[in-house]
Design an enzyme around this catalytic site. Structure first.
Site, PDB file in Angstrom:
ATOM      1  N   LYS A  87      43.533  44.100  42.752  1.00 23.83           N
ATOM      2  CA  LYS A  87      44.478  43.060  43.177  1.00 23.83           C
ATOM      3  C   LYS A  87      44.116  42.658  44.598  1.00 23.83           C
ATOM      4  O   LYS A  87      43.737  43.504  45.406  1.00 23.83           O
ATOM      5  CB  LYS A  87      45.917  43.569  43.129  1.00 23.83           C
ATOM      6  CG  LYS A  87      46.930  42.562  43.691  1.00 23.83           C
ATOM      7  CD  LYS A  87      48.362  42.912  43.342  1.00 23.83           C
ATOM      8  CE  LYS A  87      49.040  43.864  44.275  1.00 23.83           C
ATOM      9  NZ  LYS A  87      49.061  43.436  45.698  1.00 23.83           N
ATOM     10  N   GLU A 109      45.299  39.762  47.897  1.00 24.34           N
ATOM     11  CA  GLU A 109      46.332  38.848  48.381  1.00 24.34           C
ATOM     12  C   GLU A 109      45.712  37.515  48.780  1.00 24.34           C
ATOM     13  O   GLU A 109      44.573  37.461  49.231  1.00 24.34           O
ATOM     14  CB  GLU A 109      47.052  39.468  49.596  1.00 24.34           C
ATOM     15  CG  GLU A 109      47.799  40.735  49.243  1.00 24.34           C
ATOM     16  CD  GLU A 109      48.603  41.320  50.413  1.00 24.34           C
ATOM     17  OE1 GLU A 109      48.722  40.663  51.463  1.00 24.34           O
ATOM     18  OE2 GLU A 109      49.109  42.446  50.246  1.00 24.34           O
ATOM     19  N   ASP A 135      48.469  49.015  48.272  1.00 26.80           N
ATOM     20  CA  ASP A 135      48.154  49.406  49.648  1.00 26.80           C
ATOM     21  C   ASP A 135      49.438  49.724  50.420  1.00 26.80           C
ATOM     22  O   ASP A 135      49.381  50.182  51.567  1.00 26.80           O
ATOM     23  CB  ASP A 135      47.283  48.366  50.366  1.00 26.80           C
ATOM     24  CG  ASP A 135      47.955  47.018  50.496  1.00 26.80           C
ATOM     25  OD1 ASP A 135      49.038  46.815  49.895  1.00 26.80           O
ATOM     26  OD2 ASP A 135      47.401  46.146  51.196  1.00 26.80           O
ATOM     27  N   SER A 136      50.579  49.549  49.763  1.00 29.21           N
ATOM     28  CA  SER A 136      51.841  50.036  50.325  1.00 29.21           C
ATOM     29  C   SER A 136      51.767  51.544  50.568  1.00 29.21           C
ATOM     30  O   SER A 136      52.592  52.103  51.292  1.00 29.21           O
ATOM     31  CB  SER A 136      53.009  49.715  49.377  1.00 29.21           C
ATOM     32  OG  SER A 136      52.710  50.146  48.065  1.00 29.21           O
ATOM     33  N   GLU A 170      55.622  37.721  45.346  1.00 32.46           N
ATOM     34  CA  GLU A 170      56.457  38.608  46.169  1.00 32.46           C
ATOM     35  C   GLU A 170      57.316  37.806  47.144  1.00 32.46           C
ATOM     36  O   GLU A 170      56.831  36.880  47.820  1.00 32.46           O
ATOM     37  CB  GLU A 170      55.567  39.589  46.962  1.00 32.46           C
ATOM     38  CG  GLU A 170      56.397  40.452  47.908  1.00 32.46           C
ATOM     39  CD  GLU A 170      55.657  41.655  48.495  1.00 32.46           C
ATOM     40  OE1 GLU A 170      54.493  41.893  48.137  1.00 32.46           O
ATOM     41  OE2 GLU A 170      56.289  42.361  49.308  1.00 32.46           O
ATOM     42  N   ASP A 190      44.778  47.910  44.706  1.00 31.61           N
ATOM     43  CA  ASP A 190      44.814  46.906  45.765  1.00 31.61           C
ATOM     44  C   ASP A 190      43.547  46.961  46.590  1.00 31.61           C
ATOM     45  O   ASP A 190      43.086  48.045  46.983  1.00 31.61           O
ATOM     46  CB  ASP A 190      45.986  47.196  46.715  1.00 31.61           C
ATOM     47  CG  ASP A 190      47.127  46.219  46.540  1.00 31.61           C
ATOM     48  OD1 ASP A 190      46.912  45.115  46.011  1.00 31.61           O
ATOM     49  OD2 ASP A 190      48.250  46.580  46.937  1.00 31.61           O
TER      50      ASP A 190
HETATM   51  O1  KIV Z   1      51.093  47.287  47.826  1.00 32.05           O
HETATM   52  C1  KIV Z   1      51.955  47.168  46.941  1.00 32.05           C
HETATM   53  O2  KIV Z   1      52.625  48.125  46.562  1.00 32.05           O
HETATM   54  C2  KIV Z   1      52.158  45.845  46.380  1.00 32.05           C
HETATM   55  C3  KIV Z   1      53.355  45.641  45.529  1.00 32.05           C
HETATM   56  C4  KIV Z   1      54.581  45.738  46.333  1.00 32.05           C
HETATM   57  C5  KIV Z   1      53.274  44.391  44.738  1.00 32.05           C
HETATM   58  O3  KIV Z   1      51.388  44.974  46.613  1.00 32.05           O
END
Ligand code: KIV
Length: 290
Positions: free
Chosen positions: A136, A138, A67-68, A205, A106
């Site tokens: 994924k 969090e 989600d970055s 992280e 994510d």
């Molecule tokens: O969103 C993302 O790119 C991440 C990584 C930095 C682990 O969660």
């Protein structure tokens, strides 16, 4: 090393990427850590587009549609505004551009925290619309019930502990975690809870190195570090950070290239040639056939 990707025109429109190798699977990733030892560290990078996936795929075990992308692609101030639709669109592109790595997507903020049922509906939509193998999310112990719920219903989950960017408003910033005993104990307990709930891997992280090592020893599944330790079972970075697309990067990023500099130099050449009328030249223009 650069990869020149050959599109196989005999493949169908639905599957434009040829499949010379069998794709890795989630169990194969999980099995890379045996009795606490990972002989060959796992390689994960973020990918958001089909072409990026084509270039990274062969060299990575996992591609993370992080989600970055909210910050990297859309210029948003944080990951909080990222939507399920954005993740599904980019996830589908990355699956189309890859044939080897396990693609993990994510779950965006607000799409899973409400209840295990909400998480199932969001995760099922992501897997159905993209063809990715896993999601994924969090959070630690608070998400353990959700991780078990998804896992029991056919959705593999990668956990994410330590600095969890979706919680920036609770954490108050992006500083490294685990400096106080209580924070360190919570990170270890969070990772153990996710491991016991069936997470197939856990991202650690922005955590001080001794705690990242402690977590890696404490859990049976592989840990994947970012701002953590080379002794994690694998590493991940945001690809654009690693390639040098941004001048300002966090301390834990190694800038392997200066792609921003290469782009700038190239654009300056292009703009100069347009202004001097050297581009397009005879090779780039069509002339009447004799
Ligand atoms: O969103 C993302 O790119 C991440 C990584 C930095 C682990 O969660």
């Amino acid at each position: 090393m650069s990869t020149t990707f050959q599109l196989d025109t005999s493949t169908s429109r639905a599957n434009p990427t040829p499949q010379p190798m069998r794709r890795l699977t989630v169990p194969k990733i999980r099995e890379r850590k045996q009795d606490g030892v990972t002989a060959e560290p796992l390689v994960m990078l973020t990918a958001y587009t089909a072409r990026q996936a084509q270039l990274l795929d062969e060299h990575c075990d996992l591609l993370l549609v992080g989600d970055s992308l909210g910050q990297v692609i859309y210029g948003l101030p944080s990951t909080i505004p990222v939507t399920l639709e954005m993740m599904a669109n980019h996830g589908a592109a990355v699956v189309r551009g890859s044939y080897h790595a396990v693609v993990v997507i994510d779950m965006p903020f607000g799409s899973y925290e409400g209840s295990p049922q909400q998480a199932f509906e969001s995760a099922a939509l992501l897997l159905k619309q993209t063809g990715a193998a896993a999601v994924k999310l969090e959070g630690g112990a608070a998400m353990a019930e959700t991780v078990a719920f998804l896992n029991q219903r056919g959705i593999p989950v990668m956990g994410h502990v330590g600095l969890t960017p979706q919680a920036v408003n609770v954490l108050g910033g992006y500083a490294a975690r685990g400096r106080s005993d209580s924070e360190a104990d919570k990170i270890v307990a969070d990772a153990k809870a996710l491991d016991q709930a069936g997470a197939f891997a856990i991202v650690i992280e922005g955590v001080i190195e001794p705690i990242a090592i402690e977590v890696t020893k404490a859990v049976a599944c592989p840990t994947i570090g970012i701002g953590a330790s080379a002794r994690c079972d694998g590493q991940v970075l945001v690809t654009e950070d690693m390639l040098g697309m941004f001048e300002r990067v966090p301390r834990f990023v190694k800038r392997y290239e200066d792609i921003a500099g290469i782009i700038e130099k190239t654009v300056i050449r292009y703009a100069g040639e347009v202004r001097s009328r050297d581009f397009p030249g005879p090779e780039q223009t069509y002339q009447p056939k004799d």
